[in-house]
Design an enzyme around this catalytic site. Sequence first.
Site, PDB file in Angstrom:
ATOM      1  N   GLU A   1      45.345  49.002  37.621  1.00  0.00           N
ATOM      2  CA  GLU A   1      44.637  49.326  36.047  1.00  0.00           C
ATOM      3  C   GLU A   1      43.363  49.982  36.112  1.00  0.00           C
ATOM      4  OE1 GLU A   1      44.764  45.436  34.780  1.00  0.00           O
ATOM      5  OE2 GLU A   1      47.206  45.621  34.792  1.00  0.00           O
TER       6      GLU A   1
ATOM      7  N   GLY B   1      53.017  43.063  34.703  1.00  0.00           N
ATOM      8  CA  GLY B   1      52.987  42.723  33.313  1.00  0.00           C
ATOM      9  C   GLY B   1      54.449  43.061  32.696  1.00  0.00           C
TER      10      GLY B   1
ATOM     11  N   SER C   1      54.053  40.043  38.144  1.00  0.00           N
ATOM     12  CA  SER C   1      55.204  39.068  37.161  1.00  0.00           C
ATOM     13  C   SER C   1      55.292  37.827  37.940  1.00  0.00           C
ATOM     14  CB  SER C   1      56.274  39.815  36.842  1.00  0.00           C
ATOM     15  OG  SER C   1      56.009  40.902  35.933  1.00  0.00           O
TER      16      SER C   1
ATOM     17  N   GLU D   1      50.453  44.922  45.142  1.00  0.00           N
ATOM     18  CA  GLU D   1      50.682  44.685  43.527  1.00  0.00           C
ATOM     19  C   GLU D   1      51.414  45.874  43.184  1.00  0.00           C
ATOM     20  OE1 GLU D   1      48.172  41.748  41.329  1.00  0.00           O
ATOM     21  OE2 GLU D   1      47.412  43.714  41.053  1.00  0.00           O
TER      22      GLU D   1
ATOM     23  N   HIS E   1      42.283  47.547  41.852  1.00  0.00           N
ATOM     24  CA  HIS E   1      43.492  47.360  40.936  1.00  0.00           C
ATOM     25  C   HIS E   1      44.096  48.350  40.455  1.00  0.00           C
ATOM     26  CE1 HIS E   1      45.598  45.280  37.922  1.00  0.00           C
ATOM     27  NE2 HIS E   1      45.739  44.206  38.544  1.00  0.00           N
TER      28      HIS E   1
ATOM     29  N   ASN F   1      43.837  36.320  37.974  1.00  0.00           N
ATOM     30  CA  ASN F   1      43.085  37.461  37.439  1.00  0.00           C
ATOM     31  C   ASN F   1      43.358  37.503  35.752  1.00  0.00           C
ATOM     32  OD1 ASN F   1      41.927  40.287  36.429  1.00  0.00           O
ATOM     33  ND2 ASN F   1      43.595  41.274  37.456  1.00  0.00           N
TER      34      ASN F   1
ATOM     35  N   LYS G   1      42.062  39.306  33.520  1.00  0.00           N
ATOM     36  CA  LYS G   1      42.036  40.880  32.733  1.00  0.00           C
ATOM     37  C   LYS G   1      40.995  40.583  31.581  1.00  0.00           C
ATOM     38  CE  LYS G   1      46.277  41.674  35.002  1.00  0.00           C
ATOM     39  NZ  LYS G   1      47.638  42.834  34.885  1.00  0.00           N
TER      40      LYS G   1
HETATM   41  P1  13P Z   1      50.873  39.827  35.937  1.00  0.00           P
HETATM   42  O1  13P Z   1      51.127  38.648  36.696  1.00  0.00           O
HETATM   43  O2  13P Z   1      50.614  39.809  34.426  1.00  0.00           O
HETATM   44  O3  13P Z   1      52.205  40.804  36.227  1.00  0.00           O
HETATM   45  O4  13P Z   1      49.859  40.643  36.504  1.00  0.00           O
HETATM   46  C1  13P Z   1      49.692  41.032  38.086  1.00  0.00           C
HETATM   47  C2  13P Z   1      48.082  41.441  38.270  1.00  0.00           C
HETATM   48  O5  13P Z   1      47.947  42.657  37.825  1.00  0.00           O
HETATM   49  C3  13P Z   1      47.163  40.476  38.670  1.00  0.00           C
HETATM   50  O6  13P Z   1      45.977  41.412  39.231  1.00  0.00           O
END
Ligand code: 13P
Length: 253
Positions: free
Chosen positions: A101, A177, A216, A171, A99, A10, A12
């Site tokens: 976010e 992140g 992560s 997740e 997701h 992903n 982003k």
């Molecule tokens: P990270 O791998 O940067 O922690 O992000 C995970 C994520 O949100 C994938 O959708």
Amino acid sequence: MSRQPLVAGNWKLHGNKSMVRGLMDSILAAVAESDTTEVAVMPPYPFLAQVQELIAGAGATGVRLGAQNLSIHDEGAYTGEVSAGMLVEFGCQYVLTGHSERRALFGETDQMVADKFVAAQRAGLQPVLCLGETLEQREDGITEAVIGRQLDAVITQSGVAAFADAVVAYEPVWAIGTGKTASPEQAQEVHAFIRRTIADMDAKIAGSLRILYGGSVKPDNAADLFNQEDIDGGLIGGAALKATDFISICKAL
Ligand code: 13P
């Protein structure tokens, strides 16, 4: 039960045309060798056409395309929206729904996530349904209640049979992140809970459902996570932007 492992990147809100070309050239060259793990990339909308062409040009090596979001509508006066049918036209096979976010920053409710899940499947896309608790919820001991509620919203709307054509991603919000990964045992516990919840309704679908871990994931922790019984791959954020890291995560499976 054999489930084909999946690693999805992903991206982003990152990228530009030259970065996309460089990243995809490396991924396409590396993934051509592998046939066991399915690999998917999820770029921002404007790069879908470019990635679609690069995949086709490389001779469809088992690299799939996915998107990060979609509209609940198929068409109409919905400025700024992108429909599932459009994503299919640009070669997408997967789309993220729910997701954290999107839930936290863009106000997506469980109901909206369920509607997006339905819209994706209506067009023939496989939704990747993301579930996860915050740190506060984990510390309050309500992780399973939160995950169960997020999952139920989709099951209520679509029925458990819909999970035959979907992927789930666990997740934990506190691991995204932050560099703080769930331990393999912590992740396995939640993955097993998700599979059990589905199995209570349909054991066959639960047995073939792919449940990815995200948060992560890095080259040095991927193998331990992927070794867990109910972890069928990863949803990768930051490390998906670096070809060498992403490729070594794919190879860890
Ligand atoms: P990270 O791998 O940067 O922690 O992000 C995970 C994520 O949100 C994938 O959708």
